[in-house]
Scaffold this motif. Structure first.
Motif, PDB file in Angstrom:
ATOM      1  N   ARG A  20      -7.483   0.879   2.160  1.00 39.66           N
ATOM      2  CA  ARG A  20      -8.716   0.767   1.377  1.00 39.66           C
ATOM      3  C   ARG A  20      -8.476   1.163  -0.075  1.00 39.66           C
ATOM      4  O   ARG A  20      -8.973   0.497  -0.999  1.00 39.66           O
ATOM      5  N   LEU A  21      -7.716   2.225  -0.287  1.00 39.28           N
ATOM      6  CA  LEU A  21      -7.401   2.651  -1.658  1.00 39.28           C
ATOM      7  C   LEU A  21      -6.575   1.588  -2.374  1.00 39.28           C
ATOM      8  O   LEU A  21      -6.807   1.289  -3.553  1.00 39.28           O
ATOM      9  N   SER A  22      -5.617   0.998  -1.659  1.00 33.37           N
ATOM     10  CA  SER A  22      -4.794  -0.056  -2.242  1.00 33.37           C
ATOM     11  C   SER A  22      -5.644  -1.257  -2.627  1.00 33.37           C
ATOM     12  O   SER A  22      -5.485  -1.830  -3.724  1.00 33.37           O
ATOM     13  N   ASP A  23      -6.567  -1.637  -1.756  1.00 35.31           N
ATOM     14  CA  ASP A  23      -7.452  -2.772  -2.055  1.00 35.31           C
ATOM     15  C   ASP A  23      -8.351  -2.470  -3.254  1.00 35.31           C
ATOM     16  O   ASP A  23      -8.570  -3.348  -4.104  1.00 35.31           O
ATOM     17  N   GLU A  24      -8.860  -1.258  -3.320  1.00 28.43           N
ATOM     18  CA  GLU A  24      -9.713  -0.891  -4.460  1.00 28.43           C
ATOM     19  C   GLU A  24      -8.928  -0.974  -5.763  1.00 28.43           C
ATOM     20  O   GLU A  24      -9.430  -1.475  -6.778  1.00 28.43           O
TER      21      GLU A  24
ATOM     22  N   PRO B 251       0.791  -1.235   0.000  1.00 26.23           N
ATOM     23  CA  PRO B 251       0.000   0.000   0.000  1.00 26.23           C
ATOM     24  C   PRO B 251       0.822   1.282   0.000  1.00 26.23           C
ATOM     25  O   PRO B 251       0.253   2.381   0.127  1.00 26.23           O
ATOM     26  N   GLY B 252       2.133   1.189  -0.172  1.00 20.49           N
ATOM     27  CA  GLY B 252       2.960   2.394  -0.165  1.00 20.49           C
ATOM     28  C   GLY B 252       2.517   3.420  -1.198  1.00 20.49           C
ATOM     29  O   GLY B 252       2.518   4.626  -0.938  1.00 20.49           O
ATOM     30  N   PHE B 253       2.135   2.949  -2.388  1.00 23.86           N
ATOM     31  CA  PHE B 253       1.704   3.883  -3.433  1.00 23.86           C
ATOM     32  C   PHE B 253       0.439   4.613  -3.011  1.00 23.86           C
ATOM     33  O   PHE B 253       0.232   5.793  -3.343  1.00 23.86           O
ATOM     34  N   ALA B 254      -0.452   3.920  -2.275  1.00 25.99           N
ATOM     35  CA  ALA B 254      -1.699   4.532  -1.832  1.00 25.99           C
ATOM     36  C   ALA B 254      -1.436   5.600  -0.779  1.00 25.99           C
ATOM     37  O   ALA B 254      -2.087   6.652  -0.767  1.00 25.99           O
ATOM     38  N   ALA B 255      -0.480   5.343   0.117  1.00 21.92           N
ATOM     39  CA  ALA B 255      -0.112   6.349   1.105  1.00 21.92           C
ATOM     40  C   ALA B 255       0.434   7.599   0.418  1.00 21.92           C
ATOM     41  O   ALA B 255       0.112   8.732   0.815  1.00 21.92           O
ATOM     42  N   THR B 256       1.237   7.399  -0.620  1.00 22.59           N
ATOM     43  CA  THR B 256       1.757   8.533  -1.380  1.00 22.59           C
ATOM     44  C   THR B 256       0.633   9.272  -2.091  1.00 22.59           C
ATOM     45  O   THR B 256       0.633  10.504  -2.167  1.00 22.59           O
ATOM     46  N   ALA B 257      -0.343   8.535  -2.613  1.00 21.12           N
ATOM     47  CA  ALA B 257      -1.485   9.166  -3.279  1.00 21.12           C
ATOM     48  C   ALA B 257      -2.246  10.055  -2.303  1.00 21.12           C
ATOM     49  O   ALA B 257      -2.646  11.179  -2.643  1.00 21.12           O
ATOM     50  N   LEU B 258      -2.465   9.582  -1.081  1.00 23.48           N
ATOM     51  CA  LEU B 258      -3.175  10.377  -0.086  1.00 23.48           C
ATOM     52  C   LEU B 258      -2.417  11.657   0.253  1.00 23.48           C
ATOM     53  O   LEU B 258      -3.012  12.736   0.371  1.00 23.48           O
ATOM     54  N   LEU B 259      -1.113  11.549   0.405  1.00 24.97           N
ATOM     55  CA  LEU B 259      -0.315  12.698   0.816  1.00 24.97           C
ATOM     56  C   LEU B 259      -0.197  13.742  -0.289  1.00 24.97           C
ATOM     57  O   LEU B 259       0.002  14.927  -0.009  1.00 24.97           O
ATOM     58  N   THR B 260      -0.298  13.323  -1.543  1.00 22.28           N
ATOM     59  CA  THR B 260      -0.132  14.252  -2.663  1.00 22.28           C
ATOM     60  C   THR B 260      -1.434  14.600  -3.358  1.00 22.28           C
ATOM     61  O   THR B 260      -1.458  15.520  -4.183  1.00 22.28           O
ATOM     62  N   GLY B 261      -2.499  13.857  -3.058  1.00 18.15           N
ATOM     63  CA  GLY B 261      -3.763  14.077  -3.739  1.00 18.15           C
ATOM     64  C   GLY B 261      -3.798  13.525  -5.146  1.00 18.15           C
ATOM     65  O   GLY B 261      -4.717  13.834  -5.923  1.00 18.15           O
TER      66      GLY B 261
ATOM     67  N   ALA C 245      -6.206  13.477   2.791  1.00 17.60           N
ATOM     68  CA  ALA C 245      -5.345  12.933   3.840  1.00 17.60           C
ATOM     69  C   ALA C 245      -5.840  13.382   5.205  1.00 17.60           C
ATOM     70  O   ALA C 245      -5.992  14.574   5.467  1.00 17.60           O
ATOM     71  N   ASP C 246      -6.101  12.415   6.054  1.00 21.53           N
ATOM     72  CA  ASP C 246      -6.562  12.701   7.416  1.00 21.53           C
ATOM     73  C   ASP C 246      -5.352  13.010   8.296  1.00 21.53           C
ATOM     74  O   ASP C 246      -4.298  12.391   8.162  1.00 21.53           O
ATOM     75  N   PRO C 247      -5.468  13.982   9.203  1.00 21.80           N
ATOM     76  CA  PRO C 247      -4.332  14.269  10.096  1.00 21.80           C
ATOM     77  C   PRO C 247      -3.985  13.113  11.018  1.00 21.80           C
ATOM     78  O   PRO C 247      -2.856  13.027  11.519  1.00 21.80           O
ATOM     79  N   SER C 248      -4.947  12.224  11.254  1.00 24.88           N
ATOM     80  CA  SER C 248      -4.678  11.064  12.097  1.00 24.88           C
ATOM     81  C   SER C 248      -3.916  10.009  11.297  1.00 24.88           C
ATOM     82  O   SER C 248      -4.375   9.569  10.238  1.00 24.88           O
ATOM     83  N   TYR C 249      -2.774   9.584  11.830  1.00 24.99           N
ATOM     84  CA  TYR C 249      -1.976   8.568  11.136  1.00 24.99           C
ATOM     85  C   TYR C 249      -2.745   7.258  10.991  1.00 24.99           C
ATOM     86  O   TYR C 249      -2.717   6.614   9.940  1.00 24.99           O
ATOM     87  N   ALA C 250      -3.468   6.861  12.040  1.00 22.10           N
ATOM     88  CA  ALA C 250      -4.203   5.591  11.997  1.00 22.10           C
ATOM     89  C   ALA C 250      -5.288   5.636  10.929  1.00 22.10           C
ATOM     90  O   ALA C 250      -5.447   4.687  10.152  1.00 22.10           O
ATOM     91  N   ARG C 251      -6.054   6.737  10.879  1.00 23.95           N
ATOM     92  CA  ARG C 251      -7.114   6.832   9.877  1.00 23.95           C
ATOM     93  C   ARG C 251      -6.525   6.968   8.475  1.00 23.95           C
ATOM     94  O   ARG C 251      -7.083   6.444   7.506  1.00 23.95           O
ATOM     95  N   ARG C 252      -5.397   7.657   8.372  1.00 25.75           N
ATOM     96  CA  ARG C 252      -4.747   7.794   7.061  1.00 25.75           C
ATOM     97  C   ARG C 252      -4.238   6.442   6.577  1.00 25.75           C
ATOM     98  O   ARG C 252      -4.357   6.111   5.394  1.00 25.75           O
ATOM     99  N   SER C 253      -3.680   5.653   7.472  1.00 28.88           N
ATOM    100  CA  SER C 253      -3.198   4.316   7.101  1.00 28.88           C
ATOM    101  C   SER C 253      -4.344   3.424   6.657  1.00 28.88           C
ATOM    102  O   SER C 253      -4.228   2.669   5.684  1.00 28.88           O
TER     103      SER C 253
END
Length: 249
Positions: free
Chosen positions: A224-228, A143-153, A211-219
């Motif tokens: 979920r984005l990675s699974d989709e 899911p690393g790519f999804a985390a990057t997507a959230l941080l950059t939009g 991107a949610d400010p909460s790390y847990a919710r962002r993760s």
């Protein structure tokens, strides 16, 4: 003398790069007969992460995808590759010139912030390391790519690649050679690529949630984005496999 040696080496590298590029163009057009669809789904401006399945014993799909994008788009795409690619001198020189990279744990976040395009294979080596009996069954996405997507939009553009499994089918492994060359596996496959018919399809972008400010919710959102993205790419692969009458038509 040193200048002459340097110039000669540079000419040799340049010739190797040209030869690699010409060979990939011929393989893409004439040998593999790559059919492309859905290019309109790649944004003409702004960031996006192209997320593709990974398959075939040698990971040859990365070079083919890069060839397609280089020729078909009016903007560059930075493809994230495994560091093993850069152990092959001719391929490494060609890869660096085209913006292929391997040393960025953020998966191109700076490039995306600047409005660029990044292409990734979230299955990693697990995708190309599976046996032929498991062909086109996607391995879990990192899911690393999804985390990057959230941080950059950046939206995620799903990419289906069909044909690589038959071009270099992985029929087994040779453990001794893998250890000798420090590889995750050394495949038993055909000595030359087989002329399978390739289909490369780009799907509709999946928007990244804010991107949610909460790390847990962002993760959790990244998972979920990675699974989709995984389910979307798997469905596209299944559909495109059904479009071929045989793997070699």
């Amino acid at each position: 003398m040193r200048a002459l040696i340097f110039s000669t080496k540079w000419d040799l590298v340049g010739n190797l790069e040209t030869n690699v590029g010409d060979a990939l163009d011929w393989l893409t057009d004439d040998y593999l007969r790559v059919e492309i669809s859905g290019l309109e789904h790649i944004p003409a401006t702004g960031p996006a992460i192209l997320t593709a399945n990974h398959s075939g014993a040698w990971g040859f799909d990365g070079l083919v995808l890069n060839t397609v994008l280089r020729r078909e788009l009016a903007r560059p795409v930075h493809l994230y590759a495994d560091k093993l690619v850069f152990r092959l001198p001719a391929v490494a020189a060609y890869a660096r010139r085209l913006g292929i990279f391997c040393d960025d744990p953020t998966l191109g976040r700076d490039r995306l912030v600047e409005g660029g395009l990044v292409a990734v294979f979230p299955e990693g080596m697990a995708g190309v390391g599976k046996d032929f009996s498991q062909r086109y069954r996607l391995r879990p996405f990192n899911p690393g790519f999804a985390a990057t997507a959230l941080l950059t939009g950046a939206p995620v553009v799903p990419v289906s690649i069909v044909g690589a499994e038959e071009t270099f089918p992985k029929l087994g492994e040779i453990g001794a050679l893998a250890r000798r060359f420090e590889l995750p596996y050394f495949p038993v496959t055909t000595p030359l690529p087989l002329p399978a018919k390739w289909l490369v399809t780009f799907g509709e972008p999946i928007p990244a949630p804010a991107a949610d400010p909460s790390y847990a919710r962002r993760s959790a959102a990244a998972r979920r984005l990675s699974d989709e993205a995984w389910f979307t790419v798997q469905a596209m692969v299944d559909r495109d496999r059904g479009r071929r009458k045989t793997p070699f038509w």
